[in-house]
Write a protein that holds these residues in place. Structure first.
Motif, mmCIF file in Angstrom:
data_model
loop_
_atom_site.group_PDB
_atom_site.id
_atom_site.type_symbol
_atom_site.label_atom_id
_atom_site.label_comp_id
_atom_site.label_asym_id
_atom_site.label_seq_id
_atom_site.Cartn_x
_atom_site.Cartn_y
_atom_site.Cartn_z
ATOM 1 N N ILE A 34 35.287 12.010 -18.055
ATOM 2 C CA ILE A 34 35.181 13.391 -17.590
ATOM 3 C C ILE A 34 36.412 13.770 -16.773
ATOM 4 C CG2 ILE A 34 33.883 14.930 -16.054
ATOM 5 C CD1 ILE A 34 31.347 13.399 -17.016
ATOM 6 N N LEU A 35 36.860 12.868 -15.910
ATOM 7 C CA LEU A 35 38.064 13.116 -15.124
ATOM 8 C C LEU A 35 39.275 13.308 -16.033
ATOM 9 C CD1 LEU A 35 39.560 13.132 -12.344
ATOM 10 C CD2 LEU A 35 39.906 10.687 -12.713
ATOM 11 N N PHE A 36 39.433 12.422 -17.018
ATOM 12 C CA PHE A 36 40.595 12.470 -17.901
ATOM 13 C C PHE A 36 40.600 13.728 -18.761
ATOM 14 C CE2 PHE A 36 42.965 11.266 -21.739
ATOM 15 C CZ PHE A 36 44.167 10.899 -21.157
ATOM 16 N N GLY A 38 38.421 16.338 -18.645
ATOM 17 C CA GLY A 38 37.991 17.573 -17.983
ATOM 18 C C GLY A 38 38.964 18.095 -16.949
ATOM 19 N N LEU A 39 39.767 17.207 -16.367
ATOM 20 C CA LEU A 39 40.698 17.655 -15.329
ATOM 21 C C LEU A 39 42.158 17.344 -15.637
ATOM 22 C CD1 LEU A 39 38.863 16.835 -11.986
ATOM 23 C CD2 LEU A 39 39.595 19.051 -12.805
ATOM 24 N N LEU A 40 42.443 16.065 -15.887
ATOM 25 C CA LEU A 40 43.841 15.662 -16.012
ATOM 26 C C LEU A 40 44.552 16.286 -17.215
ATOM 27 C CD1 LEU A 40 43.566 11.903 -14.986
ATOM 28 C CD2 LEU A 40 44.192 13.863 -13.575
ATOM 29 N N LEU A 41 43.903 16.302 -18.374
ATOM 30 C CA LEU A 41 44.529 16.920 -19.558
ATOM 31 C C LEU A 41 44.631 18.442 -19.440
ATOM 32 C CD1 LEU A 41 43.284 14.861 -22.641
ATOM 33 C CD2 LEU A 41 45.577 14.984 -21.713
ATOM 34 N N PRO A 42 43.558 19.146 -19.060
ATOM 35 C CA PRO A 42 43.686 20.611 -18.961
ATOM 36 C C PRO A 42 44.689 21.065 -17.898
ATOM 37 C CG PRO A 42 41.381 20.013 -19.078
ATOM 38 C CD PRO A 42 42.156 18.741 -18.924
ATOM 39 N N LEU A 43 44.804 20.319 -16.797
ATOM 40 C CA LEU A 43 45.764 20.683 -15.754
ATOM 41 C C LEU A 43 47.172 20.169 -16.063
ATOM 42 C CD1 LEU A 43 43.593 20.038 -12.578
ATOM 43 C CD2 LEU A 43 44.165 22.231 -13.638
ATOM 44 N N GLU A 44 47.320 19.522 -17.212
ATOM 45 C CA GLU A 44 48.586 18.959 -17.688
ATOM 46 C C GLU A 44 49.208 17.980 -16.697
ATOM 47 O OE1 GLU A 44 51.089 22.167 -18.977
ATOM 48 O OE2 GLU A 44 49.793 22.620 -20.664
ATOM 49 N N LEU A 45 48.343 17.260 -16.009
ATOM 50 C CA LEU A 45 48.810 16.174 -15.150
ATOM 51 C C LEU A 45 49.108 14.936 -15.979
ATOM 52 C CD1 LEU A 45 46.366 16.651 -12.163
ATOM 53 C CD2 LEU A 45 48.759 17.357 -12.312
ATOM 54 N N VAL A 46 48.497 14.878 -17.174
ATOM 55 C CA VAL A 46 48.744 13.814 -18.140
ATOM 56 C C VAL A 46 49.074 14.492 -19.459
ATOM 57 C CG1 VAL A 46 47.707 11.924 -19.428
ATOM 58 C CG2 VAL A 46 47.175 12.200 -17.019
#
Length: 119
Positions: A34-36, A38-46
């Motif tokens: 969920i973190l990966f 739901g957050l990291l990919l959409p925020l383009e941190l990864v």
């Protein structure tokens, strides 16, 4: 006085083992997924491109990922459903067992088949 009774072997340890593995996977892997996703990919941190993702997913670690995220939680949730049906007094215990564990097995086989076809 010695009794020669044959003890009936149970398959319950197998189902409880899969149930336990699914619970661990729910607790450990689902929050990280969920973190990966739901957050990291959409925020383009990864940044993860298609080629990179397909190499990872259709390799050995992808198979482990499928086991941890699809197969074990399927057995976990269907084992819970099975025992919930027992609790509400469904009397067809053998039928319930075959339906729930059979469906978990079918989900597992389908996800593995899709993985094999994709690779």
């Amino acid at each position: 006085m010695q009794q020669n009774k044959q003890l009936k072997r149970s398959d319950e340890p197998i189902w409880w083992g899969l149930f336990s593995a699914g619970g661990v996977c729910f607790a450990v892997f689902l929050p990280s997924i969920i973190l990966f996703y739901g957050l990291l990919l959409p925020l383009e941190l990864v940044i993860l491109d298609y080629k990179q993702a397909s190499q990872w997913f259709f390799g050995f670690w992808g198979l482990i990922f499928i086991g941890a995220v699809i197969i074990f939680p399927a057995f976990h949730s269907l084992h819970r459903i099975r025992h919930a049906l027992y609790d509400v007094k469904f009397q067809q215990k053998t039928l319930i067992k075959w339906l729930t564990m059979g469906f978990a097995g079918l989900l597992s086989a389908t996800s593995l088949l899709i993985w094999v076809i994709g690779s």
